[in-house]
Design an enzyme around this catalytic site. Sequence first.
Site, mmCIF file in Angstrom:
data_model
loop_
_atom_site.group_PDB
_atom_site.id
_atom_site.type_symbol
_atom_site.label_atom_id
_atom_site.label_comp_id
_atom_site.label_asym_id
_atom_site.label_seq_id
_atom_site.Cartn_x
_atom_site.Cartn_y
_atom_site.Cartn_z
ATOM 1 N N TYR A 143 0.810 -1.211 0.000
ATOM 2 C CA TYR A 143 0.000 0.000 0.000
ATOM 3 C C TYR A 143 0.849 1.269 0.000
ATOM 4 C CZ TYR A 143 -4.167 -2.804 1.123
ATOM 5 O OH TYR A 143 -5.196 -3.708 1.088
ATOM 6 N N LYS A 192 3.252 -15.364 2.882
ATOM 7 C CA LYS A 192 3.279 -16.160 1.655
ATOM 8 C C LYS A 192 4.734 -16.492 1.341
ATOM 9 C CE LYS A 192 1.017 -18.116 -1.753
ATOM 10 N NZ LYS A 192 0.248 -19.353 -1.508
ATOM 11 N N ASP A 224 -3.234 -18.215 2.097
ATOM 12 C CA ASP A 224 -4.352 -18.947 1.514
ATOM 13 C C ASP A 224 -4.878 -20.008 2.481
ATOM 14 O OD1 ASP A 224 -1.860 -20.073 1.131
ATOM 15 O OD2 ASP A 224 -2.233 -20.776 -0.898
ATOM 16 N N ASP A 248 -5.671 -6.703 5.746
ATOM 17 C CA ASP A 248 -6.853 -6.038 5.228
ATOM 18 C C ASP A 248 -7.891 -7.075 4.806
ATOM 19 O OD1 ASP A 248 -8.588 -4.145 4.290
ATOM 20 O OD2 ASP A 248 -7.288 -3.375 2.718
ATOM 21 N N ASP A 252 -11.487 -8.563 7.209
ATOM 22 C CA ASP A 252 -12.852 -8.492 6.689
ATOM 23 C C ASP A 252 -13.500 -9.870 6.693
ATOM 24 O OD1 ASP A 252 -12.674 -5.814 6.355
ATOM 25 O OD2 ASP A 252 -12.850 -5.791 4.179
#
Length: 357
Positions: A143, A192, A224, A248, A252
Site C-alpha cells: 500500500y 506467503k 491462503d 486487510d 474483513d
Amino acid sequence: MMHYTIAVVPGDGIGPEVTSQAVAAMKKAGEKYGMEFTFNTVKAGGAAIDEFGECLPQHTIDVCKSSDAVLLGAVGGPKWDALPGEQRPEKALLGLRKSLGLYANLRPAMVFPELADASPLKPEILSQGLDLLIVRELTGGIYFGERGHKETDMGYAAYDIEQYSVGEIQRIAKIAFSMAQKRRGKVSSVDKANVLDTSRLWRKTVAEMSKDYPDVELNNFYVDNASMQLVRDPSQFDVILTSNLFGDILSDEASQITGSIGMLPSASLGEGNFGMYEPVHGSAPDIAGTGKANPMAAILSAAMLLRFTLDQKEAADAIENAVKQFLKDGYRTADLAGGADACSTEETGRLICERIQ
C-alpha cells in the site's frame, strides 16, 4: 477529575451518525468514572473534499496530533468515485495513519452468544468458540510501496511494489507477542513465504522475535491456508499477525464470520499510547440518514480508546458490558433484527448509555 482531548473525525455516510453515539457513550462513562472530555471535530474524506477541495487538510492532521487520541467514523462513497486515486476520500485514511505514525492495527473478532445465529458458520463450528485478535501492519507493504506504469510486450501495465524492512516487522511482531501474553499465549503469523521474498524475511524476523517470548506459542500459516482455516476452525486462532495487504483481507473475512461487520471495532496504534479508533465497517451511504446504522462498532471502538490509550480499564469494561446487556435484553439494530422490529441508531446509543454502570 481527569481531562482528555479527543479529535473526532466523523467522515462520510453513516460516519457522523455512529460517531455521535460513541461520543455520547464516552461522555456517560466519563460521568461515572471521573473523566472530562474535550471533543474537537475535524473533517477528512469526502466531507473535507467538499469543503476544502482535499481529502486530508493539514488542519485535520494538526488537531489529531495535538489530541490524546482520535475517534474516526468512516470515509468514502460513490459521490467521489470518479476522482483520481490520489484524490479519493480513502487516501485520507492512509494519510492519517502515516502522519500519525500508526503502524499497528488491532481488530478483535468475537461472536456475542446472543448473535450466534447471525454467523454464516455452522453451530458446531461456532461451538468451539470465536475470539481472536488480528494484528495488522499498517504503514508498510504494497500500500505504501513504489508504484507506477510502464509499457510491456503485452501493452500498457501498472505495478505496485511490496517492501518490508526488519525494523517494520520487529515492531509489529512485538505488539502481537505482547497482546498474546495478555490473551491465550498463541501467535499465528500469516505470510506467503513459499513465493514472496518479503514474506520469507517476515517469517525469519518473526521467528527470531519469538525467542524473546518463550511463553507464547508461534505458528506459521500461508495466507491462503489461513483464510481457509478461519472458516473451518476459527477457534484455533488467538492472535493473528500479518502484513498490511493480508491483514486487510483477513480482517474483513473474520468480521463476516462474527455475524455482522457492524459489531466490530478497531484500533490503530503508534509509539506510546496514542491511537486512532474506528469501526471496521464502511460509510454505507445507502443507509445514511435512515436511522438504520448500527453504532455498536463505533461505541466499542470508544471502549478500546479508553482501554488502550487512556488506560481507563473500568470505564472501557463498563461500555463493553453495556453493549452486551443491550443484546441480552433482546434489543437489535436493523442489521441484526432479521426483519423484526429494530432500534434506530439514536435509540441504540441511548439504551446503551442507560446501561453504562
